[in-house]
Design a protein around this motif. Structure first.
Motif, PDB file in Angstrom:
ATOM      1  N   GLN A   1      -0.033 -16.684   2.136  1.00 50.60           N
ATOM      2  CA  GLN A   1       1.439 -17.653   2.403  1.00 50.60           C
ATOM      3  C   GLN A   1       1.900 -16.996   3.065  1.00 50.60           C
ATOM      4  O   GLN A   1       2.967 -17.621   4.235  1.00 50.60           O
ATOM      5  CB  GLN A   1       1.384 -17.221   1.108  1.00 50.60           C
ATOM      6  CG  GLN A   1       1.398 -18.150  -0.069  1.00 50.60           C
ATOM      7  CD  GLN A   1       1.745 -17.803  -2.171  1.00 50.60           C
ATOM      8  OE1 GLN A   1       3.171 -17.776  -1.686  1.00 50.60           O
ATOM      9  NE2 GLN A   1       1.117 -17.943  -2.424  1.00 50.60           N
ATOM     10  N   ILE A   2       1.820 -15.652   3.315  1.00 55.73           N
ATOM     11  CA  ILE A   2       2.883 -14.792   4.825  1.00 55.73           C
ATOM     12  C   ILE A   2       2.627 -15.667   6.169  1.00 55.73           C
ATOM     13  O   ILE A   2       2.638 -15.737   6.544  1.00 55.73           O
ATOM     14  CB  ILE A   2       2.429 -13.537   4.420  1.00 55.73           C
ATOM     15  CG1 ILE A   2       3.863 -12.973   3.024  1.00 55.73           C
ATOM     16  CG2 ILE A   2       3.072 -12.645   5.632  1.00 55.73           C
ATOM     17  CD1 ILE A   2       2.810 -10.928   2.565  1.00 55.73           C
ATOM     18  N   ASP A   3       1.014 -15.381   5.848  1.00 54.45           N
ATOM     19  CA  ASP A   3       0.104 -15.876   7.510  1.00 54.45           C
ATOM     20  C   ASP A   3       0.669 -17.380   7.740  1.00 54.45           C
ATOM     21  O   ASP A   3       1.131 -17.497   8.635  1.00 54.45           O
ATOM     22  CB  ASP A   3      -0.832 -15.453   6.989  1.00 54.45           C
ATOM     23  CG  ASP A   3      -1.305 -14.107   7.304  1.00 54.45           C
ATOM     24  OD1 ASP A   3      -0.611 -13.596   7.381  1.00 54.45           O
ATOM     25  OD2 ASP A   3      -2.564 -13.900   6.648  1.00 54.45           O
ATOM     26  N   GLN A   4       0.109 -18.576   6.509  1.00 58.14           N
ATOM     27  CA  GLN A   4       0.918 -19.270   6.570  1.00 58.14           C
ATOM     28  C   GLN A   4       2.264 -19.860   7.386  1.00 58.14           C
ATOM     29  O   GLN A   4       2.988 -20.133   8.068  1.00 58.14           O
ATOM     30  CB  GLN A   4       0.891 -20.177   5.433  1.00 58.14           C
ATOM     31  CG  GLN A   4      -0.699 -20.640   4.778  1.00 58.14           C
ATOM     32  CD  GLN A   4      -0.556 -21.714   3.677  1.00 58.14           C
ATOM     33  OE1 GLN A   4      -0.176 -21.269   3.070  1.00 58.14           O
ATOM     34  NE2 GLN A   4      -2.534 -21.576   3.788  1.00 58.14           N
ATOM     35  N   LYS A   5       2.848 -19.269   6.754  1.00 57.87           N
ATOM     36  CA  LYS A   5       4.506 -19.184   6.428  1.00 57.87           C
ATOM     37  C   LYS A   5       5.710 -18.999   8.050  1.00 57.87           C
ATOM     38  O   LYS A   5       5.968 -18.840   8.297  1.00 57.87           O
ATOM     39  CB  LYS A   5       5.756 -18.101   5.512  1.00 57.87           C
ATOM     40  CG  LYS A   5       5.650 -19.072   4.409  1.00 57.87           C
ATOM     41  CD  LYS A   5       6.628 -18.268   3.169  1.00 57.87           C
ATOM     42  CE  LYS A   5       5.996 -19.560   1.738  1.00 57.87           C
ATOM     43  NZ  LYS A   5       6.698 -20.939   2.222  1.00 57.87           N
ATOM     44  N   LYS A   6       4.750 -17.366   8.658  1.00 58.66           N
ATOM     45  CA  LYS A   6       4.564 -16.548   9.840  1.00 58.66           C
ATOM     46  C   LYS A   6       4.304 -17.949  10.600  1.00 58.66           C
ATOM     47  O   LYS A   6       5.248 -18.398  12.062  1.00 58.66           O
ATOM     48  CB  LYS A   6       4.047 -15.880   9.922  1.00 58.66           C
ATOM     49  CG  LYS A   6       4.355 -14.691   9.393  1.00 58.66           C
ATOM     50  CD  LYS A   6       3.736 -13.249   9.449  1.00 58.66           C
ATOM     51  CE  LYS A   6       4.356 -11.940   9.647  1.00 58.66           C
ATOM     52  NZ  LYS A   6       4.373 -10.595   8.969  1.00 58.66           N
TER      53      LYS A   6
ATOM     54  N   ASN B   1      15.717 -19.945   5.227  1.00 59.97           N
ATOM     55  CA  ASN B   1      15.278 -20.411   3.596  1.00 59.97           C
ATOM     56  C   ASN B   1      13.995 -19.301   4.002  1.00 59.97           C
ATOM     57  O   ASN B   1      13.435 -18.878   2.882  1.00 59.97           O
ATOM     58  CB  ASN B   1      15.000 -21.112   3.733  1.00 59.97           C
ATOM     59  CG  ASN B   1      16.724 -22.029   3.345  1.00 59.97           C
ATOM     60  OD1 ASN B   1      17.414 -21.405   2.857  1.00 59.97           O
ATOM     61  ND2 ASN B   1      16.519 -22.914   3.292  1.00 59.97           N
ATOM     62  N   LEU B   2      13.004 -19.717   5.198  1.00 58.46           N
ATOM     63  CA  LEU B   2      11.756 -18.916   5.305  1.00 58.46           C
ATOM     64  C   LEU B   2      11.479 -18.163   5.173  1.00 58.46           C
ATOM     65  O   LEU B   2      10.787 -16.830   4.577  1.00 58.46           O
ATOM     66  CB  LEU B   2      11.339 -19.762   6.506  1.00 58.46           C
ATOM     67  CG  LEU B   2      10.491 -20.853   6.915  1.00 58.46           C
ATOM     68  CD1 LEU B   2      10.431 -21.240   7.913  1.00 58.46           C
ATOM     69  CD2 LEU B   2       9.359 -21.172   5.774  1.00 58.46           C
ATOM     70  N   GLY B   3      12.512 -17.521   5.660  1.00 57.02           N
ATOM     71  CA  GLY B   3      12.769 -15.060   5.845  1.00 57.02           C
ATOM     72  C   GLY B   3      13.132 -15.350   4.617  1.00 57.02           C
ATOM     73  O   GLY B   3      12.706 -13.945   4.244  1.00 57.02           O
ATOM     74  N   ILE B   4      13.608 -15.944   4.002  1.00 59.95           N
ATOM     75  CA  ILE B   4      14.287 -15.390   2.406  1.00 59.95           C
ATOM     76  C   ILE B   4      12.815 -15.659   1.631  1.00 59.95           C
ATOM     77  O   ILE B   4      12.615 -14.678   0.524  1.00 59.95           O
ATOM     78  CB  ILE B   4      15.063 -16.251   2.167  1.00 59.95           C
ATOM     79  CG1 ILE B   4      16.396 -16.092   2.124  1.00 59.95           C
ATOM     80  CG2 ILE B   4      15.293 -16.157   0.428  1.00 59.95           C
ATOM     81  CD1 ILE B   4      17.740 -17.094   1.730  1.00 59.95           C
TER      82      ILE B   4
ATOM     83  N   ILE C   1       7.735 -12.728  -1.353  1.00 61.75           N
ATOM     84  CA  ILE C   1       6.442 -12.696  -1.715  1.00 61.75           C
ATOM     85  C   ILE C   1       6.680 -11.071  -0.977  1.00 61.75           C
ATOM     86  O   ILE C   1       6.082 -10.312  -2.030  1.00 61.75           O
ATOM     87  CB  ILE C   1       6.069 -13.656  -0.247  1.00 61.75           C
ATOM     88  CG1 ILE C   1       6.012 -14.957  -0.413  1.00 61.75           C
ATOM     89  CG2 ILE C   1       4.317 -13.166  -0.267  1.00 61.75           C
ATOM     90  CD1 ILE C   1       5.718 -15.954   0.296  1.00 61.75           C
ATOM     91  N   ASP C   2       7.248 -11.042  -0.408  1.00 64.77           N
ATOM     92  CA  ASP C   2       6.788  -8.964  -0.403  1.00 64.77           C
ATOM     93  C   ASP C   2       7.212  -8.421  -1.995  1.00 64.77           C
ATOM     94  O   ASP C   2       6.670  -7.221  -2.153  1.00 64.77           O
ATOM     95  CB  ASP C   2       8.225  -8.522   0.891  1.00 64.77           C
ATOM     96  CG  ASP C   2       7.337  -8.807   2.447  1.00 64.77           C
ATOM     97  OD1 ASP C   2       5.999  -8.562   2.155  1.00 64.77           O
ATOM     98  OD2 ASP C   2       8.222  -9.149   3.859  1.00 64.77           O
TER      99      ASP C   2
END
Length: 259
Positions: free
Chosen positions: A125-130, A56-59, A64-65
């Motif tokens: 958001q991307i940095d946080q999710k990573k 789900n995080l990958g999705i 976001i991309d």
């Protein structure tokens, strides 16, 4: 006829106690496994949950991309419009048209600024999710290692005990067939309602096995006569005399040794 009836009751008491010894042996085997099957199941569920969360995080990252790409496209369109309006300003016939085009340019510049702001927010958001993804990947690796270890433990115990447990389960079914349905149902009802699954117990030092409640002498005599099935009024367990219990234990231990 009387002797036949007495022998029948005694046979049933022996079969009941044998059934109890078999089922207690099965309980011991399962106790060796302890909580391992539940631990393995919990770990399997946790690994599955972590895999789903990572998926789900990958999705979410892909979404976001896509939003960043959309904002970049919007910026390119806005830049193209600014160029277009700027060129048109060079050929206007009056101040009204010039001011109108100026407002359009300013609007597109605001659109670019807003898109840049959103892109920065998306990158945060991307940095946080990573970070979350890395944490979950680390935990998943740890859980998989732990699961592999626990599965190995469980498999080793199963390899040692499964054959014996299957043989004992078959013996339990065979001994149940020696008893009428009413007694079997009563046995399992008691077994499910008492500690340690002991539904049939011998008299020990004047009390029912595992109990502190004394059995009256007259009842002890009746139990020793083996003429009827007697239950403990306090625990509900079926009672057998110590001599019968000793004989059946010796017999069943020999049987267990052959499994």
């Amino acid at each position: 006829m009387a002797k036949k009836a007495e022998a029948s009751v005694e046979d049933r008491l022996r079969a009941l106690y044998d059934l109890q010894l078999i089922d207690s042996r099965i309980d011991e085997i399962r106790n060796v496994r302890g909580e391992l099957p539940l631990e393995v199941q919990d770990l399997e569920d946790e690994v599955e949950g972590l895999n789903t969360r990572l998926e789900n995080l990958g999705i979410n990252l892909d979404l976001i991309d896509d939003q960043i790409k959309s904002k970049k496209n919007l910026m390119e369109e806005a830049k193209a419009l600014i160029k277009k309006y700027s060129e048109q300003q060079e050929n206007v016939r009056n101040n009204r048209e010039y001011n109108s085009l100026t407002k359009e340019v300013e609007f597109q510049e605001l659109e670019i600024q807003l898109a840049e702001k959103h892109i920065k927010e998306f990158k945060v958001q991307i940095d946080q999710k990573k970070v979350v993804i890395d944490e979950n990947k680390s935990r998943l690796k740890d859980r998989k290692t732990h699961l592999k270890h626990k599965r190995s433990e469980l498999d080793a115990i199963l390899a040692e005990t499964q054959k014996e447990e299957e043989a004992l389960t078959k013996k339990s079914e065979d001994f149940q067939k020696k008893l009428d349905d009413r007694l079997v149902k009563a046995y399992f009802r008691i077994r499910n309602n008492v500690k340690n699954g002991l539904a049939v117990v011998p008299i020990e030092r004047g009390a029912s096995g595992g109990s502190f409640f004394t059995i009256p002498p007259q009842i002890q005599v009746e139990i020793a006569s083996r003429k009827k099935v007697i239950t403990d009024e306090h625990s509900g367990r079926i009672l057998v005399d110590a001599e019968l219990a000793k004989e059946e234990k010796e017999k069943m231990e020999k049987m267990f040794a052959k499994l």
